[in-house]
Design an enzyme around this catalytic site. Structure first.
Site, PDB file in Angstrom:
ATOM      1  N   PHE A   1       0.803  -1.225   0.000  1.00 53.29           N
ATOM      2  CA  PHE A   1       0.000   0.000   0.000  1.00 53.29           C
ATOM      3  C   PHE A   1       0.834   1.273   0.000  1.00 53.29           C
ATOM      4  CE2 PHE A   1      -2.097  -3.224   2.850  1.00 53.29           C
ATOM      5  CZ  PHE A   1      -2.792  -3.846   1.823  1.00 53.29           C
ATOM      6  N   CYS A   2       1.991   1.243  -0.657  1.00 58.86           N
ATOM      7  CA  CYS A   2       2.888   2.400  -0.694  1.00 58.86           C
ATOM      8  C   CYS A   2       3.173   2.916   0.717  1.00 58.86           C
ATOM      9  CB  CYS A   2       2.330   3.499  -1.576  1.00 58.86           C
ATOM     10  SG  CYS A   2       2.299   3.063  -3.329  1.00 58.86           S
ATOM     11  N   ALA A   3       3.287   1.972   1.647  1.00 59.12           N
ATOM     12  CA  ALA A   3       3.648   2.278   3.035  1.00 59.12           C
ATOM     13  C   ALA A   3       4.495   1.120   3.534  1.00 59.12           C
ATOM     14  CB  ALA A   3       2.415   2.483   3.896  1.00 59.12           C
TER      15      ALA A   3
END
Length: 458
Positions: A375-377
């Site tokens: 999740f781009c985290a």
């Protein structure tokens, strides 16, 4: 029975009409079903109100700030009135600027480019990459993931207490996690930042669509968010807040619209006088339709009433968490614990399942769209999964074959347009997949888990 047991409660509103609510998709097992869009945290479906407003304006489209013709003047008025609408939606102070950008990522990169020289930046490792990565030309302190809201404030205060007290400093924090949905103590973090002479920017990409955001009340210096998460398509974003750092910085892009006057010098060069308003960082022809769609969404959410929108979403959150808790193989990811307030964003893993395989089965066999990955985290998800920061895994692409362990998670997210049936179908699908397994065989293709169309049913 509906997951919303208090449907007659006057404080609970009905789902807002959105585009795509009647779209049907094919199932790999045969037949079609109405698509259940449960990936709001990536891009929320456009509100029907927004689409209708844009369609009504489209015949009158013209280039803003450039023409004397009627359509150009009308479009300019629409563009600038949209700026006022967004400022009101965010509770901006009288001297704040609203700058239109492409996205949250673009907004935070703009602010990063406007930082004063030798600025120190403090950011938690729990941030989305849009707010974790733009600060490449600053002195950055990355803060460890806190396990309570109070610990978040304490961690920031300790870091700020030992910073250079004479130079500029900026704190960047999310309002609601794009992984866990948990609300962060923004007002308390802002107070800590200001007590130590620092400023603070709020990444409201996941907060603004679900919860009121008031710059003045939260006492933050800037807010950034994206239209495509606020039920508004067409690729626009907002950076709103204090004007001084933006006014003193070189334009984010050099070109028409950002410049007030340009003149040749005797030595052959050019002298440029740049705008000091928001136009300074809006060079080029702006995305008028995108900006108008954001303003339309702001009006629609305000008129619907955030209290009733929040109340209904909290019923959905409660139903999803309760349903997942009934499945022992499911582990919901959380930083702050079960009692933490949160928006409609929930991530989880399923014992014995590759997360991409599970998400693919939800889509192919039930017509449910969720998201799998990091999740781009990446640092946050790895922390929540208890894995080493150096472990393999990338955003949205599994490294393992179906059935093998992966370092990714599954995210279900929803909001103002989500009907009860989508939540009910999702919970039923999770329970059936865990208890009975997938009905089809899957394979990895171009980094994604997909149904093997050449295979028979399991």
């Amino acid at each position: 029975m509906s997951v919303l047991t208090a449907a007659t409660d006057q404080s609970i509103c009905a789902p807002l009409p959105v585009l795509g609510k009647d779209v049907t998709v094919p199932l790999v097992t045969g037949g079609e079903v109405t698509y259940a869009a449960l990936d709001y945290a990536a891009s929320a479906p456009a509100l029907q109100r927004v689409w209708d407003d844009v369609a009504a304006y489209a015949p009158y489209y013209g280039s803003v700030h450039r023409g004397a013709g009627y359509l150009s003047q009308l479009s300019t008025d629409l563009f600038e009135s949209s700026r006022v609408t967004v400022a009101e939606f965010l509770g901006c102070r009288a001297d704040d600027q609203v700058v239109f950008t492409r996205s949250t990522t673009d907004s935070l990169n703009l602010l990063a480019a406007a930082l004063p020289a030798d600025c120190q930046v403090f950011v938690f490792e729990t941030e989305h990459h849009a707010s974790l990565l733009p600060w490449r030309d600053a002195r950055v302190t990355y803060l460890n993931a806190p396990r309570t809201p109070a610990q978040a404030v304490e961690t920031l205060e300790r870091a700020l207490a030992v910073r250079d007290p004479y130079g500029p400093a900026l704190v960047c924090v999310t309002g609601a996690s794009n992984v866990t949905g948990e609300l962060w103590p923004v007002k308390e973090l802002a107070a800590a930042a200001h007590a130590h002479g620092a400023r603070i920017v709020l990444d409201a990409a996941q907060l603004a669509p679900h919860h009121p955001v008031d710059i003045d009340e939260l006492d933050v210096d800037w807010v950034a968010f994206s239209g495509h998460k606020l039920y508004a398509p067409f690729g626009s974003g907002v950076l709103a807040g204090r004007s001084d750092w933006l006014r003193d910085a070189e334009p984010y892009l050099a070109g028409g619209g950002a410049s007030r006057q340009v003149a040749r010098r005797a030595d052959g060069g050019v002298d440029v006088e740049w705008h000091t308003t928001a136009a300074r960082h809006e060079a080029g022809s702006p995305n008028v339709i995108g900006v108008y769609s954001i303003a339309s969404a702001c009006k629609a959410l305000t008129e619907a009433g955030f209290d009733s929108l929040v109340a209904r979403e909290q019923q959905l959150v409660t139903a999803v968490r309760a349903g997942l808790a009934e499945v022992p193989a499911v582990k919901v990811l959380s930083l702050f614990g079960d009692d933490a307030p949160r928006v409609g964003v929930i991530s989880f893993v399923v014992e014995g399942w590759n997360s991409s395989h599970f998400a693919a089965a939800l889509s192919a066999e039930y017509g449910i769209g969720v998201r799998d990955g990091l999740f781009c985290a990446h640092p946050l998800v790895r922390t929540l999964l208890g894995s080493d920061p150096q472990d393999i895994g990338e955003c949205g692409a599994p490294e393992a074959e179906p059935g093998q362990k992966s370092l990714n998670a599954i995210r279900v997210s929803f909001g103002a347009g989500t009907p009860d049936e989508h939540i009910e179908r999702f919970l039923r699908a999770v329970k059936e997949l865990v208890s009975e397994g997938a009905q089809w065989k899957y394979r990895t293709e171009d980094g994604r888990c997909v149904p093997d169309r050449g295979a028979a049913q399991v």
